[in-house]
Design an enzyme around this catalytic site. Sequence first.
Site, PDB file in Angstrom:
ATOM      1  N   LYS A  15       1.140  -0.948  -0.172  1.00  0.00           N
ATOM      2  CA  LYS A  15       0.134   0.034   0.005  1.00  0.00           C
ATOM      3  C   LYS A  15       0.917   1.029  -0.141  1.00  0.00           C
ATOM      4  O   LYS A  15       0.509   2.248  -0.359  1.00  0.00           O
ATOM      5  CB  LYS A  15      -1.167  -0.151   1.347  1.00  0.00           C
ATOM      6  N   ARG A  90      -5.905   1.719  13.178  1.00  0.00           N
ATOM      7  CA  ARG A  90      -5.506   0.646  12.957  1.00  0.00           C
ATOM      8  C   ARG A  90      -6.538  -0.322  14.148  1.00  0.00           C
ATOM      9  O   ARG A  90      -6.537  -1.185  14.166  1.00  0.00           O
ATOM     10  CB  ARG A  90      -4.538   0.883  13.581  1.00  0.00           C
ATOM     11  N   ARG A 130      11.972  -8.924   0.515  1.00  0.00           N
ATOM     12  CA  ARG A 130      12.461  -8.498   0.518  1.00  0.00           C
ATOM     13  C   ARG A 130      13.975  -7.192   0.748  1.00  0.00           C
ATOM     14  O   ARG A 130      14.346  -8.465   1.242  1.00  0.00           O
ATOM     15  CB  ARG A 130      11.112  -7.555   1.604  1.00  0.00           C
ATOM     16  N   ARG A 163      15.826  -6.545   6.147  1.00  0.00           N
ATOM     17  CA  ARG A 163      15.124  -6.810   7.494  1.00  0.00           C
ATOM     18  C   ARG A 163      14.914  -7.416   8.478  1.00  0.00           C
ATOM     19  O   ARG A 163      14.559  -8.640   7.972  1.00  0.00           O
ATOM     20  CB  ARG A 163      13.878  -5.608   7.620  1.00  0.00           C
ATOM     21  N   ARG A 174       3.069 -10.601  12.547  1.00  0.00           N
ATOM     22  CA  ARG A 174       2.436  -9.587  12.470  1.00  0.00           C
ATOM     23  C   ARG A 174       1.320  -9.380  11.830  1.00  0.00           C
ATOM     24  O   ARG A 174      -0.017  -8.849  11.912  1.00  0.00           O
ATOM     25  CB  ARG A 174       3.697  -8.425  11.549  1.00  0.00           C
TER      26      ARG A 174
END
Length: 217
Positions: A15, A90, A130, A163, A174
Amino acid sequence: MKKVYIFMGPPGCGKGTQTAHLADFLNLPHIDTGALLRAEIAAETPDGIEAKRKIDKGQLVPVELVGRVIKNRLLKEDAQNGYILDGFPRSMEQTKILERIQEEIGLDVQNVAFYFDIENHALVERLVNRRSCPVCGKIYNIISNKPKVEGKCDIEGADLIQRTDDNEETAKLRFITYEEQTKPILDYFRSKGILHTINADQSIEAVWNEVKEFIID
Ligand SMILES: [Zn+2]
Protein backbone atom coordinates in the site's frame (compact mmCIF):
# COMPACT_ATOMS: atom_id res chain seq x y z
CA MET A 1 -15.96 18.55 -0.04
CA LYS A 2 -12.73 17.04 1.18
CA LYS A 3 -11.79 13.69 -0.24
CA VAL A 4 -10.07 11.40 2.17
CA TYR A 5 -8.49 8.12 1.14
CA ILE A 6 -7.71 5.66 3.90
CA PHE A 7 -5.31 2.82 3.06
CA MET A 8 -5.35 -0.33 5.13
CA GLY A 9 -3.53 -3.60 4.75
CA PRO A 10 -0.99 -5.76 6.54
CA PRO A 11 2.70 -4.80 6.54
CA GLY A 12 4.25 -5.63 3.18
CA CYS A 13 0.96 -5.56 1.21
CA GLY A 14 2.27 -2.83 -1.10
CA LYS A 15 0.00 0.00 0.00
CA GLY A 16 2.98 2.35 0.50
CA THR A 17 3.72 2.31 -3.24
CA GLN A 18 0.06 2.91 -4.11
CA THR A 19 -0.48 5.72 -1.60
CA ALA A 20 2.56 7.53 -2.97
CA HIS A 21 1.28 7.06 -6.52
CA LEU A 22 -2.23 8.30 -5.62
CA ALA A 23 -0.79 11.30 -3.79
CA ASP A 24 1.09 12.31 -6.96
CA PHE A 25 -1.88 11.59 -9.18
CA LEU A 26 -4.37 13.66 -7.14
CA ASN A 27 -1.88 16.16 -5.74
CA LEU A 28 -2.98 15.41 -2.20
CA PRO A 29 -0.66 15.02 0.79
CA HIS A 30 0.27 11.48 1.76
CA ILE A 31 0.04 11.37 5.53
CA ASP A 32 2.09 8.56 6.98
CA THR A 33 1.51 8.33 10.72
CA GLY A 34 4.83 6.63 11.42
CA ALA A 35 6.74 9.37 9.59
CA LEU A 36 4.76 12.10 11.42
CA LEU A 37 5.67 10.62 14.79
CA ARG A 38 9.32 10.24 13.82
CA ALA A 39 9.37 13.91 12.81
CA GLU A 40 7.91 14.95 16.19
CA ILE A 41 10.54 12.86 17.95
CA ALA A 42 13.35 14.33 15.86
CA ALA A 43 12.09 17.88 16.53
CA GLU A 44 11.82 17.09 20.26
CA THR A 45 8.38 18.62 20.57
CA PRO A 46 6.48 17.82 23.82
CA ASP A 47 4.50 15.15 21.94
CA GLY A 48 7.70 13.82 20.40
CA ILE A 49 9.40 13.55 23.79
CA GLU A 50 6.43 11.73 25.28
CA ALA A 51 6.17 9.38 22.30
CA LYS A 52 9.86 8.53 22.53
CA ARG A 53 9.57 7.81 26.24
CA LYS A 54 6.81 5.28 25.54
CA ILE A 55 8.63 3.67 22.63
CA ASP A 56 11.83 3.36 24.67
CA LYS A 57 9.88 1.51 27.34
CA GLY A 58 8.43 -0.79 24.68
CA GLN A 59 4.96 0.66 25.15
CA LEU A 60 2.46 1.87 22.58
CA VAL A 61 2.26 5.57 21.83
CA PRO A 62 -1.00 6.81 23.45
CA VAL A 63 -3.80 7.03 20.94
CA GLU A 64 -4.70 10.59 22.07
CA LEU A 65 -1.16 11.73 21.30
CA VAL A 66 -1.27 10.16 17.84
CA GLY A 67 -4.62 11.86 17.28
CA ARG A 68 -3.20 15.23 18.26
CA VAL A 69 -0.26 14.89 15.89
CA ILE A 70 -2.56 13.88 13.03
CA LYS A 71 -5.00 16.70 13.72
CA ASN A 72 -2.19 19.28 13.58
CA ARG A 73 -1.12 17.83 10.27
CA LEU A 74 -4.65 17.87 8.84
CA LEU A 75 -5.02 21.55 9.69
CA LYS A 76 -2.19 22.50 7.34
CA GLU A 77 -2.94 24.31 4.11
CA ASP A 78 -2.06 21.46 1.76
CA ALA A 79 -4.64 19.14 3.36
CA GLN A 80 -7.61 21.42 2.77
CA ASN A 81 -8.79 19.64 -0.38
CA GLY A 82 -8.27 16.21 1.05
CA TYR A 83 -5.55 13.82 2.10
CA ILE A 84 -4.40 10.24 2.01
CA LEU A 85 -3.99 8.35 5.27
CA ASP A 86 -1.48 5.55 5.61
CA GLY A 87 -1.09 3.58 8.84
CA PHE A 88 -4.08 5.15 10.56
CA PRO A 89 -6.61 4.14 11.80
CA ARG A 90 -5.41 0.74 13.01
CA SER A 91 -8.04 0.03 15.65
CA MET A 92 -11.66 0.94 16.34
CA GLU A 93 -10.46 3.38 18.99
CA GLN A 94 -8.36 5.16 16.38
CA THR A 95 -11.28 5.11 13.92
CA LYS A 96 -13.43 6.96 16.46
CA ILE A 97 -10.63 9.47 17.01
CA LEU A 98 -10.35 10.07 13.28
CA GLU A 99 -14.08 10.74 13.06
CA ARG A 100 -13.86 13.11 16.00
CA ILE A 101 -10.92 14.99 14.43
CA GLN A 102 -12.81 15.29 11.13
CA GLU A 103 -15.81 16.70 12.98
CA GLU A 104 -13.66 19.14 14.94
CA ILE A 105 -11.98 20.40 11.78
CA GLY A 106 -15.49 20.76 10.50
CA LEU A 107 -15.43 20.65 6.72
CA ASP A 108 -17.45 18.24 4.67
CA VAL A 109 -15.51 15.05 4.33
CA GLN A 110 -15.99 12.09 2.05
CA ASN A 111 -14.04 9.05 3.24
CA VAL A 112 -13.00 6.25 0.91
CA ALA A 113 -11.31 3.23 2.48
CA PHE A 114 -9.15 0.67 0.71
CA TYR A 115 -8.29 -2.70 2.13
CA PHE A 116 -5.32 -4.40 0.50
CA ASP A 117 -6.26 -8.01 0.64
CA ILE A 118 -3.50 -10.59 0.37
CA GLU A 119 -3.14 -14.17 1.55
CA ASN A 120 -0.78 -14.79 4.41
CA HIS A 121 1.51 -17.10 2.39
CA ALA A 122 1.83 -14.64 -0.49
CA LEU A 123 2.74 -11.91 1.95
CA VAL A 124 5.34 -14.04 3.70
CA GLU A 125 6.93 -14.87 0.37
CA ARG A 126 7.00 -11.21 -0.54
CA LEU A 127 8.53 -10.20 2.79
CA VAL A 128 11.31 -12.75 2.83
CA ASN A 129 12.28 -11.65 -0.69
CA ARG A 130 12.28 -7.99 0.21
CA ARG A 131 15.51 -6.01 0.27
CA SER A 132 15.91 -2.34 0.98
CA CYS A 133 18.51 0.35 0.49
CA PRO A 134 19.85 1.71 3.80
CA VAL A 135 20.75 4.99 2.08
CA CYS A 136 17.72 6.06 0.02
CA GLY A 137 15.06 3.66 1.35
CA LYS A 138 14.16 2.19 -2.03
CA ILE A 139 12.53 -1.24 -1.74
CA TYR A 140 13.36 -4.18 -4.00
CA ASN A 141 12.14 -7.73 -4.33
CA ILE A 142 14.71 -10.32 -5.39
CA ILE A 143 12.08 -12.15 -7.47
CA SER A 144 9.71 -9.55 -8.87
CA ASN A 145 11.53 -6.23 -8.62
CA LYS A 146 15.25 -6.94 -8.87
CA PRO A 147 17.94 -4.27 -8.76
CA LYS A 148 19.95 -3.87 -11.99
CA VAL A 149 23.08 -5.18 -10.23
CA GLU A 150 22.51 -7.97 -7.73
CA GLY A 151 22.62 -6.75 -4.14
CA LYS A 152 23.17 -3.08 -5.09
CA CYS A 153 20.80 -0.11 -5.11
CA ASP A 154 20.01 1.30 -8.59
CA ILE A 155 20.13 4.85 -7.26
CA GLU A 156 23.52 5.16 -5.55
CA GLY A 157 24.89 1.62 -5.54
CA ALA A 158 24.68 1.01 -1.78
CA ASP A 159 24.61 -2.60 -0.53
CA LEU A 160 21.00 -3.71 -0.09
CA ILE A 161 19.95 -5.10 3.26
CA GLN A 162 17.25 -7.42 4.53
CA ARG A 163 15.36 -6.16 7.56
CA THR A 164 15.89 -8.53 10.48
CA ASP A 165 12.14 -8.69 11.09
CA ASP A 166 11.43 -9.73 7.47
CA ASN A 167 11.54 -13.44 8.27
CA GLU A 168 8.80 -16.01 8.01
CA GLU A 169 7.93 -16.29 11.67
CA THR A 170 7.76 -12.56 12.36
CA ALA A 171 5.85 -11.93 9.15
CA LYS A 172 3.17 -14.49 10.06
CA LEU A 173 2.81 -13.06 13.54
CA ARG A 174 2.53 -9.49 12.25
CA PHE A 175 -0.13 -10.60 9.82
CA ILE A 176 -2.28 -12.30 12.47
CA THR A 177 -2.00 -9.33 14.83
CA TYR A 178 -2.89 -6.98 12.02
CA GLU A 179 -5.95 -8.99 10.99
CA GLU A 180 -7.28 -9.17 14.54
CA GLN A 181 -6.95 -5.42 15.06
CA THR A 182 -8.31 -4.44 11.69
CA LYS A 183 -11.28 -6.76 11.29
CA PRO A 184 -13.68 -4.56 13.30
CA ILE A 185 -12.68 -1.45 11.28
CA LEU A 186 -13.26 -3.27 8.01
CA ASP A 187 -16.72 -4.36 9.19
CA TYR A 188 -17.45 -0.81 10.29
CA PHE A 189 -16.34 0.80 7.02
CA ARG A 190 -18.20 -1.88 5.08
CA SER A 191 -21.40 -1.10 6.97
CA LYS A 192 -20.98 2.55 5.97
CA GLY A 193 -20.54 1.51 2.33
CA ILE A 194 -17.11 3.13 1.97
CA LEU A 195 -14.88 0.06 1.90
CA HIS A 196 -13.23 -1.19 -1.29
CA THR A 197 -11.31 -4.42 -1.15
CA ILE A 198 -8.34 -4.49 -3.50
CA ASN A 199 -6.63 -7.70 -4.59
CA ALA A 200 -3.08 -6.87 -3.48
CA ASP A 201 -1.56 -10.09 -4.82
CA GLN A 202 -1.02 -8.65 -8.31
CA SER A 203 1.49 -6.48 -10.13
CA ILE A 204 1.85 -2.84 -9.06
CA GLU A 205 0.10 -1.75 -12.29
CA ALA A 206 -2.86 -4.10 -11.81
CA VAL A 207 -3.32 -2.93 -8.21
CA TRP A 208 -3.15 0.69 -9.34
CA ASN A 209 -5.86 0.07 -11.94
CA GLU A 210 -8.15 -1.26 -9.23
CA VAL A 211 -7.42 1.68 -6.92
CA LYS A 212 -8.05 4.17 -9.72
CA GLU A 213 -11.59 2.89 -10.23
CA PHE A 214 -12.61 4.20 -6.83
CA ILE A 215 -11.22 7.71 -7.06
CA ILE A 216 -14.04 10.21 -6.50
CA ASP A 217 -14.58 12.99 -9.01
ZN1 LIG B 1 19.56 3.56 -2.56
